[in-house]
Motif scaffolding. Structure first.
Motif, PDB file in Angstrom:
ATOM      1  N   UNK A 130     -22.514  82.932  60.889  1.00 10.37           N
ATOM      2  CA  UNK A 130     -23.189  83.352  62.203  1.00 10.37           C
ATOM      3  C   UNK A 130     -24.024  84.484  62.447  1.00 10.37           C
ATOM      4  N   UNK A 131     -23.859  85.566  62.434  1.00  9.69           N
ATOM      5  CA  UNK A 131     -24.856  86.539  62.598  1.00  9.69           C
ATOM      6  C   UNK A 131     -25.286  86.652  62.132  1.00  9.69           C
ATOM      7  N   UNK A 132     -25.850  86.083  60.173  1.00 16.92           N
ATOM      8  CA  UNK A 132     -26.894  84.791  59.758  1.00 16.92           C
ATOM      9  C   UNK A 132     -27.646  83.918  59.817  1.00 16.92           C
ATOM     10  N   UNK A 174     -16.145  90.234  55.202  1.00 13.69           N
ATOM     11  CA  UNK A 174     -17.049  89.560  55.606  1.00 13.69           C
ATOM     12  C   UNK A 174     -16.792  87.891  55.109  1.00 13.69           C
ATOM     13  N   UNK A 175     -16.921  87.243  56.881  1.00 21.11           N
ATOM     14  CA  UNK A 175     -16.194  86.603  56.997  1.00 21.11           C
ATOM     15  C   UNK A 175     -16.713  85.393  58.285  1.00 21.11           C
ATOM     16  N   UNK A 185     -20.552  76.967  61.277  1.00 25.08           N
ATOM     17  CA  UNK A 185     -21.502  77.637  61.452  1.00 25.08           C
ATOM     18  C   UNK A 185     -22.600  77.348  61.461  1.00 25.08           C
ATOM     19  N   UNK A 186     -23.428  76.225  61.363  1.00 25.58           N
ATOM     20  CA  UNK A 186     -24.879  76.385  61.792  1.00 25.58           C
ATOM     21  C   UNK A 186     -26.077  75.586  60.737  1.00 25.58           C
ATOM     22  N   UNK A 187     -25.418  75.912  59.578  1.00 22.60           N
ATOM     23  CA  UNK A 187     -26.037  75.900  58.301  1.00 22.60           C
ATOM     24  C   UNK A 187     -26.655  74.302  57.901  1.00 22.60           C
ATOM     25  N   UNK A 188     -28.084  73.916  57.443  1.00 21.88           N
ATOM     26  CA  UNK A 188     -28.504  72.658  57.241  1.00 21.88           C
ATOM     27  C   UNK A 188     -28.404  71.675  56.205  1.00 21.88           C
ATOM     28  N   UNK A 223     -30.688  76.747  56.675  1.00 24.01           N
ATOM     29  CA  UNK A 223     -29.701  77.316  56.312  1.00 24.01           C
ATOM     30  C   UNK A 223     -29.236  76.900  55.388  1.00 24.01           C
ATOM     31  N   UNK A 224     -28.781  77.347  53.769  1.00 24.93           N
ATOM     32  CA  UNK A 224     -28.258  76.645  53.139  1.00 24.93           C
ATOM     33  C   UNK A 224     -27.086  77.527  52.832  1.00 24.93           C
ATOM     34  N   UNK A 225     -25.586  77.252  52.647  1.00 24.55           N
ATOM     35  CA  UNK A 225     -24.557  78.107  52.533  1.00 24.55           C
ATOM     36  C   UNK A 225     -23.983  77.645  50.995  1.00 24.55           C
ATOM     37  N   UNK A 226     -24.185  78.780  50.237  1.00 24.36           N
ATOM     38  CA  UNK A 226     -24.032  78.184  48.647  1.00 24.36           C
ATOM     39  C   UNK A 226     -22.968  78.753  48.197  1.00 24.36           C
TER      40      UNK A 226
END
Ligand SMILES: Cc1cc2nc3c(=O)[nH]c(=O)nc-3n(C[C@H](O)[C@H](O)[C@H](O)COP(=O)(O)O)c2cc1C
Length: 387
Positions: free
Chosen positions: A240-242, A234-235, A267-270, A250-253
């Motif tokens: 970006x797909x998600x 995964x990269x 990547x466009x997270x919040x 979208x939260x990236x943890x």
């Protein structure tokens, strides 16, 4: 529960109530548990500033996150198997979170399913997602979260493989649960827990029912499927797909460096969660509180910054906000509370954290959590560079 005055008391009580393998699974970390230990002990490296003779009779502990107002500046982190610590644990916890007006995150590997949660309570919750090798199944989970009206997707990015936890291997505990003779004996020694769990039919992975309903879909088949789903290919293109699939926040943890924080923003997270998975993945990596300030500076308010890892008191929440977090999440303390007494245990936990925050703020001359910054600490440079 009356003798419980802090989170460590909840931890000790939960140890008495749970089968050993379940307690070890929740309490432990990977390899030498250095990161697990330092996540908590590093909070002790920071000192408050005591301020006196300030009128702080009106206090505000409320904080907004991603455009929504919450009553307290912390919420519940995603933890797998919560429904094994207390019957229908995730449903019980969502109700508690709703009544306390704090965020609740449901794990991919929860016991109650996202649909059961949505039916049980209209309070919007966050759904945590792993990108699995089976991208079709991953996409279906995103669609189910959308249908369940989850208010945010928490994409966990620090699990391309699993860090080894020695105790789980020695206990013969894997995900899903595999009961050895020692486990069975130990479990029989906890009749209270056994009796409680006999009251619910939710004892498997609610969100993975499709896998169980396949031709060889027994628990062994599910165990094999889970083990095959880690994907070290995964990269950021998958993120970006998600981002394209998921229409909400979208939260990236699992971000632990300024470099990855910038990539997460691109990547466009919040929001991001500064996290090392509670010291359960890369052992030897720095604690989250010591990594936080560098990341918050790199983020520079472009997205919101949430911290988890090692928070065991209201004082730790204040220190996190002071070092640059907009919000916090608690993982193990939530499971300790749940295991100790379901709703009563969670009420106890939230009361403890809130009271600790209020008392400390009073003694620091602080009226509002939104005023907390590095000035509230005596030695913020312990984990920050000069401004
Ligand atoms: C028993 C347990 C299960 C967990 N399961 C998940 C999970 O399913 N998904 C996830 O993103 N993080 C999971 N985590 C990590 C937590 O979300 C969180 O990052 C961590 O617990 C924070 O540290 P703390 O426990 O010291 O508060 C788990 C943590 C624990 C202790």
């Amino acid at each position: 529960m009356d003798i419980v005055t802090n989170v460590e008391d909840l931890r000790k009580l939960s140890r008495k109530k749970l089968p050993k393998s379940l307690f070890d699974y929740m309490d432990g970390g990977s390899y030498n548990e250095k990161t697990l230990t330092e996540n908590s002990s590093d909070f002790g490296e920071l000192y408050f500033k005591q301020r006196v003779m300030v009128n702080v009779s009106q206090k505000n502990l409320g904080r907004s996150l991603m455009g929504r107002d919450y009553a307290l500046p912390f919420g519940i982190a995603p933890t797998g198997l919560a429904g094994l610590y207390y019957p229908d644990g995730e449903i019980v916890a969502l109700k508690a979170a709703a009544d306390w007006n704090i965020p609740y995150t449901l794990s991919t590997v929860s016991i109650c399913s996202m649909e059961q949660l949505a039916e049980s309570n209209p309070y919007p919750y966050w759904f945590q997602l792993y990108i699995m090798k089976d991208r079709g199944f991953t996409e279906m989970l995103v669609q189910r979260a959308q249908a369940a009206k989850c208010s945010a997707l928490v994409l966990t990015v620090d699990l391309p493989t699993s860090g080894q936890r020695h105790k789980d291997l020695k206990n013969g505990l894997s995900v899903p649960l595999r009961m050895t003779a020692a486990n069975v004996l130990n479990t029989l020694g906890k009749p209270g827990w056994l009796f409680q769990m006999s009251r619910t039919r939710n004892r498997s992975f609610g969100n993975l029912k499709e896998i169980l309903s396949q031709p060889n879909g027994n628990m062994t088949g599910l165990a094999e499927w889970c083990a095959s789903q880690y994907d070290d290919s995964i990269d950021w293109r998958d993120v970006e797909w998600i981002r394209r699939l998921w229409k909400g926040k979208l939260i990236i943890k699992g971000v632990l460096t300024p470099e990855d924080a910038r990539k997460a923003i691109d990547s466009g997270c919040d929001a991001i969660v500064v996290s090392n998975h509670g010291g359960r993945q890369l052992d030897g990596v720095r604690s989250t509180i010591s990594s936080l300030n560098r990341i918050a500076r790199a983020v520079d308010k472009q997205v919101e910054v949430i911290l988890d890892g090692g928070i065991r008191s209201g004082q730790d929440v204040i220190k996190s906000l002071a070092m640059g977090a907009d919000f916090c999440l608690v993982g193990r303390p939530y499971l300790y509370g749940l295991a100790c007494g379901g709703r009563a245990g969670l009420d106890k936990l939230f009361t403890i954290l809130k009271n600790e925050m209020e008392t400390s703020m009073t003694l620091m001359g602080l009226k509002d959590v939104n005023d907390i910054d590095m000035q509230c600490l005596d030695n913020p440079l312990r984990f920050a560079e000069n401004p």
